[in-house]
Motif scaffolding. Structure first.
Motif, mmCIF file in Angstrom:
data_model
loop_
_atom_site.group_PDB
_atom_site.id
_atom_site.type_symbol
_atom_site.label_atom_id
_atom_site.label_comp_id
_atom_site.label_asym_id
_atom_site.label_seq_id
_atom_site.Cartn_x
_atom_site.Cartn_y
_atom_site.Cartn_z
ATOM 1 N N LEU A 93 41.479 43.559 61.962
ATOM 2 C CA LEU A 93 42.852 43.473 61.495
ATOM 3 C C LEU A 93 43.128 41.991 61.257
ATOM 4 O O LEU A 93 42.942 41.171 62.157
ATOM 5 C CB LEU A 93 43.825 44.008 62.544
ATOM 6 N N SER B 233 42.494 45.813 57.277
ATOM 7 C CA SER B 233 43.932 45.877 57.051
ATOM 8 C C SER B 233 44.508 44.478 57.227
ATOM 9 O O SER B 233 44.002 43.680 58.031
ATOM 10 C CB SER B 233 44.590 46.844 58.050
ATOM 11 N N ASP C 126 52.258 45.494 55.594
ATOM 12 C CA ASP C 126 50.841 45.833 55.768
ATOM 13 C C ASP C 126 50.197 46.156 54.425
ATOM 14 O O ASP C 126 50.839 46.762 53.545
ATOM 15 C CB ASP C 126 50.693 47.053 56.679
ATOM 16 N N PRO D 141 46.652 48.107 53.510
ATOM 17 C CA PRO D 141 45.414 48.739 53.984
ATOM 18 C C PRO D 141 44.268 48.513 53.006
ATOM 19 O O PRO D 141 44.305 48.995 51.876
ATOM 20 C CB PRO D 141 45.798 50.222 54.069
ATOM 21 N N ARG E 131 41.835 52.552 53.999
ATOM 22 C CA ARG E 131 42.940 53.427 54.393
ATOM 23 C C ARG E 131 42.617 54.266 55.629
ATOM 24 O O ARG E 131 43.500 54.534 56.456
ATOM 25 C CB ARG E 131 43.345 54.331 53.218
ATOM 26 N N HIS F 118 42.846 51.937 58.636
ATOM 27 C CA HIS F 118 44.253 51.542 58.781
ATOM 28 C C HIS F 118 45.059 52.674 59.411
ATOM 29 O O HIS F 118 45.870 52.445 60.317
ATOM 30 C CB HIS F 118 44.837 51.179 57.413
#
Length: 373
Positions: free
Chosen positions: A70, A104, A355, A357, A360, A363
């Motif tokens: 992240l 993400s 955010d 992603p 996906r 995320h």
């Protein structure tokens, strides 16, 4: 034509920040050293003349057992948010972060949307029909901020939730309270306080409360009453090592980046607070107070001293940080909001966290994990 993006050194990053009047304390290179569980990288946007025109501190948090991250830009990046071609800034950032293994990206644009003056907030608190600050008519708005939000949505960014029942987000606060200092004398600042605040400052002075700057060796004294504050106000305290790391890391970058203040009465520490400074922006960062001797008003005394010192440093704003968005009497954070409103400043709403992603599936898995915490 998009900007080039590359990793920059701490010195390059700091040089860029020094030319800006206001940059979040979470966007300075040393903030990465405060967060040892994250891997930090400084990024620079480079124009056609090879000049750095934007910068960011990115924190990478690994997924357990996977080399995927992240990527988090707290209260950043520091770019031209009102540029009509926002994709020129954000597309190279996403491409770069993807090469770094990010699944993400989370960022917090330092863009203020609306402001409410102290009188408006005070009236809203007293109005039983006003459940949340976001539903109260603002004293002023920044139309360009709504354009930024529209552009982000068109580019595929997703706006995070405003927060839980108390209005605080899972990341950085969306609603803050700030006291403007630019162009005002200290007398004018104090005249902006409500009557109770002015009375309490005088009461503390008359009672003999002394506010002094502390050092690294005073952090344990701060921490003892910080733990008491955490229990009283129902939040999970950070460990002492966190504040010691903050002091060491931020102080190594700039001797005035972090200060510690202690309010003493008859030799006893009754309140303590940390203050952070970047350019013309000063933040009240962490505060603590004991339940003992509240009648001598150490909290008002320590805040007034910090405002005076911020004014002396040439700050344009003294930032009291997060406030609740919920105005109902049952909200245990309402007392803190009332305290901050007494300074006569302004409540401000930022654009919040967004955010993107890049993967996906991962995320969504992270969202599910965070919702169950």
């Amino acid at each position: 034509m998009t900007f080039r993006l590359r990793a920059i050194s701490c010195d390059e990053h700091l040089a860029f920040i020094k030319d800006r009047p206001s940059v979040s304390h979470m966007q300075v290179p040393s903030w990465g050293d405060v967060k040892p569980d994250w891997r930090a990288e400084s990024l620079g946007w480079i124009d056609e003349t090879d000049r750095i025109v934007g910068a960011a501190l990115v924190l990478f948090r690994p997924l357990p057992k996977l080399k995927r991250y992240l990527a988090y830009l707290p209260e950043g990046p520091v770019i031209d948010w009102y540029a009509p071609d926002l994709e020129r800034w954000l597309e190279p950032m996403l491409a770069h972060l993807k090469t770094r293994g990010a699944f993400s990206v989370k960022m917090g644009p330092p863009v203020i949307v609306r402001r409410w003056d102290a009188e408006t907030v005070k009236d809203a608190i007293a109005d039983p029909r006003a459940g949340r600050l976001r539903d109260v008519e603002a004293s002023s708005c920044e139309p360009r901020a709504f354009d930024v939000a529209d552009r982000l949505r068109r580019l595929g960014w997703q706006q995070g939730e405003v927060g839980g029942e108390d209005g605080f987000s899972a990341g950085q606060p969306r609603y803050v309270f700030q006291v403007p200092l630019a162009g005002r004398s200290l007398d004018e600042v104090q005249r902006g306080f409500n009557q109770q605040w002015r009375r309490n400052v005088k009461k503390a002075e008359k009672a003999g409360v002394k506010v002094v700057q502390g050092g690294y060796e005073d952090l344990p004294a701060f921490y003892e009453i910080y733990k008491e504050t955490a229990e009283r106000d129902r939040f999970i305290p950070r460990p002492l090592a966190y504040f010691q790391r903050m002091w060491t890391a931020l102080g190594a970058e700039d001797a005035d980046r972090m200060r510690l203040y202690l309010a003493r009465h008859e030799g006893e520490v009754l309140a303590a607070a940390t203050m952070l400074t970047v350019g013309e922006h000063v933040w009240y960062s962490y505060g603590a107070s004991t339940s003992r001797k509240r009648e001598v008003q150490p909290n008002n005394a320590i805040q007034w001293r910090m405002m005076c010192d911020a004014h002396e440093l040439g700050a344009s704003v003294y930032d009291l940080r997060g406030i609740t968005d919920t105005l109902e009497e049952s909200n245990h954070l309402l007392g803190l909001l009332r305290f901050k409103v007494g300074t006569g400043g302004q409540a401000a709403e930022y654009l919040g966290e967004w955010d993107f992603p890049l993967n996906r599936l991962l995320h969504k898995a992270l969202d599910l994990y965070m919702s169950r915490r």
